[in-house]
Design a protein around this motif. Structure first.
Motif, mmCIF file in Angstrom:
data_model
loop_
_atom_site.group_PDB
_atom_site.id
_atom_site.type_symbol
_atom_site.label_atom_id
_atom_site.label_comp_id
_atom_site.label_asym_id
_atom_site.label_seq_id
_atom_site.Cartn_x
_atom_site.Cartn_y
_atom_site.Cartn_z
ATOM 1 N N MET A 123 0.831 -1.202 0.000
ATOM 2 C CA MET A 123 0.000 0.000 0.000
ATOM 3 C C MET A 123 0.868 1.255 0.000
ATOM 4 N N SER A 124 1.892 1.258 0.837
ATOM 5 C CA SER A 124 2.775 2.431 0.940
ATOM 6 C C SER A 124 3.560 2.651 -0.355
ATOM 7 N N VAL A 125 4.058 1.570 -0.935
ATOM 8 C CA VAL A 125 4.805 1.682 -2.187
ATOM 9 C C VAL A 125 3.882 2.163 -3.307
ATOM 10 N N ASN A 126 2.641 1.671 -3.313
ATOM 11 C CA ASN A 126 1.677 2.116 -4.308
ATOM 12 C C ASN A 126 1.424 3.620 -4.201
ATOM 13 N N ARG A 127 1.299 4.122 -2.980
ATOM 14 C CA ARG A 127 1.107 5.563 -2.785
ATOM 15 C C ARG A 127 2.346 6.334 -3.239
ATOM 16 N N LEU A 128 3.533 5.762 -2.982
ATOM 17 C CA LEU A 128 4.779 6.406 -3.418
ATOM 18 C C LEU A 128 4.797 6.568 -4.933
ATOM 19 N N LEU A 129 4.452 5.507 -5.657
ATOM 20 C CA LEU A 129 4.454 5.569 -7.116
ATOM 21 C C LEU A 129 3.405 6.548 -7.628
#
Length: 363
Positions: A123-129
């Protein structure tokens, strides 16, 4: 979730040692433990099933975040269903399900631990991208990529949980009245086994994922400050709340893991070893219980997050909450710049690739 049930059945040991699990019958502790697990079961199973139903039956367009929440609810709900084994274990103060189920149940418990933190990391990586690389890397997130990443995550979870199968067995114990009981407990025969299992759990299941999570949010905040992007987005707040809550529930458990790892480095007759192990044993029950409860906390969190929808939408309020995050992630007025962006972009926070058809995930 090592030692969670054993901890409720054990009292202080005269010769603390991480390789000796002597169950002590304690009706009061067993009753408290059974009560906690019963409440967890009654809250966690219906709560997570409600999340799954809300997403599958009520939401047609599912964003990446919604799909990750769906898988997280599946993992947590399945773990909550396993609490029936711990309730019976505590009530009878003996493991009656055999050696195979002893290994399988604790294997599934550890699988949930890894699945939860890995899905939250995604979830966090998705928000980063979505925020930092909206027009480059984020365009690579297609339906096929998401399906493969989620499937790969579950495969990884199943593989790295294998030590729980190896280092767990049923032990037969006889008390002063010659009554035989069975305990599902760690079977560490060597000190390096203790160091490996607990250190691996903490590094793979907490330190590395949380390092990725923290790095992601630092970069997100840096990007938002650079662009002066003003917004009030539920998805961002919801994911951050999930991350913080998971960390608060699991940090004490992993601290105790590392204390037990430190104890295993000392000789068996060392006073420091006994002191450290005594500290770990005296707090293991509380920290393990907190970790276990974390799996039924998300439905409560979502309920508070979506309380504004309850009056108008009834049982559909949670679906409305998740639909709201999807709309924000596909580019609504709330996700637009209020100041000029030096890159000339209008929407760095869009999840353009919402998935209209259901993914065949692990639910």
């Amino acid at each position: 979730m090592n030692n969670i049930s054993v901890s409720f059945l054990t009292g202080p040991k005269t010769t603390p040692d991480p390789d000796e699990e002597n169950a002590v019958k304690n009706d009061y502790s067993a009753a408290i433990g059974a009560l906690i697990f019963s409440l967890v079961f009654l809250l966690g199973v219906p709560g997570n099933l409600f999340i799954v139903w809300s997403i599958l039956a009520r939401i047609r367009q599912r964003s990446v975040t919604t799909l990750l929440i769906l898988n997280l609810a599946c993992a947590d709900g399945f773990l909550m269903a396993l609490t029936i084994f711990f309730i019976i274990y505590l009530a009878m103060q003996s493991w009656v399900f055999g050696n195979t189920m002893c290994k399988i149940v604790f294997y599934l418990c550890n699988s949930n631990m890894y699945a939860s933190v890995f899905l939250i990391t995604l979830m966090s990586v998705n928000r980063l991208l979505a925020v930092v690389f909206p027009h480059t890397l984020y365009h690579l997130i297609t339906r096929k990529v998401v399906k493969r990443v989620i499937l790969g995550t579950w495969v990884l979870v199943m593989v790295i949980s294998i030590p729980s199968l190896v280092f767990r067995d049923v032990k037969e114990e006889t008390d002063d009245m010659n009554q035989t009981t069975y305990v599902c407990a760690p079977n560490h025969t060597l000190r390096r086994h203790v160091r490996f299992e607990y250190a691996f759990q903490t590094v793979a299941g907490f330190i590395i994922p949380y390092a990725i999570i923290i790095t992601s949010y630092v970069l997100i905040l840096k990007r938002l400050r650079e662009t002066r992007f003003q917004r009030n987005i539920r998805s961002e707040k919801l994911i951050l709340a999930i991350v913080i809550m998971f960390g608060l529930f699991w940090l004490p458990y992993h601290v105790i893991n590392m204390i037990q790892v430190a104890a295993a480095w000392y000789p068996k007759d060392s006073a420091t070893r006994k002191r450290l192990y005594g500290m770990a044993e005296s707090t293991r029950a509380v920290t393990s219980t907190l970790a276990f409860i974390s799996s039924c906390a998300n439905p409560v969190l979502y309920t508070f997050a979506g309380k504004s929808y309850i009056k108008n939408n009834g049982f559909a309020f949670m679906a409305k909450l998740f639909e709201g995050t999807s709309l924000e992630q596909t580019g609504t007025k709330s996700t637009q710049f209020t100041a000029k962006d030096d890159l000339g972009k209008n929407n760095i926070d869009s999840e353009n690739h919402t998935l209209a058809s259901p993914l065949q995930n692990r639910c």
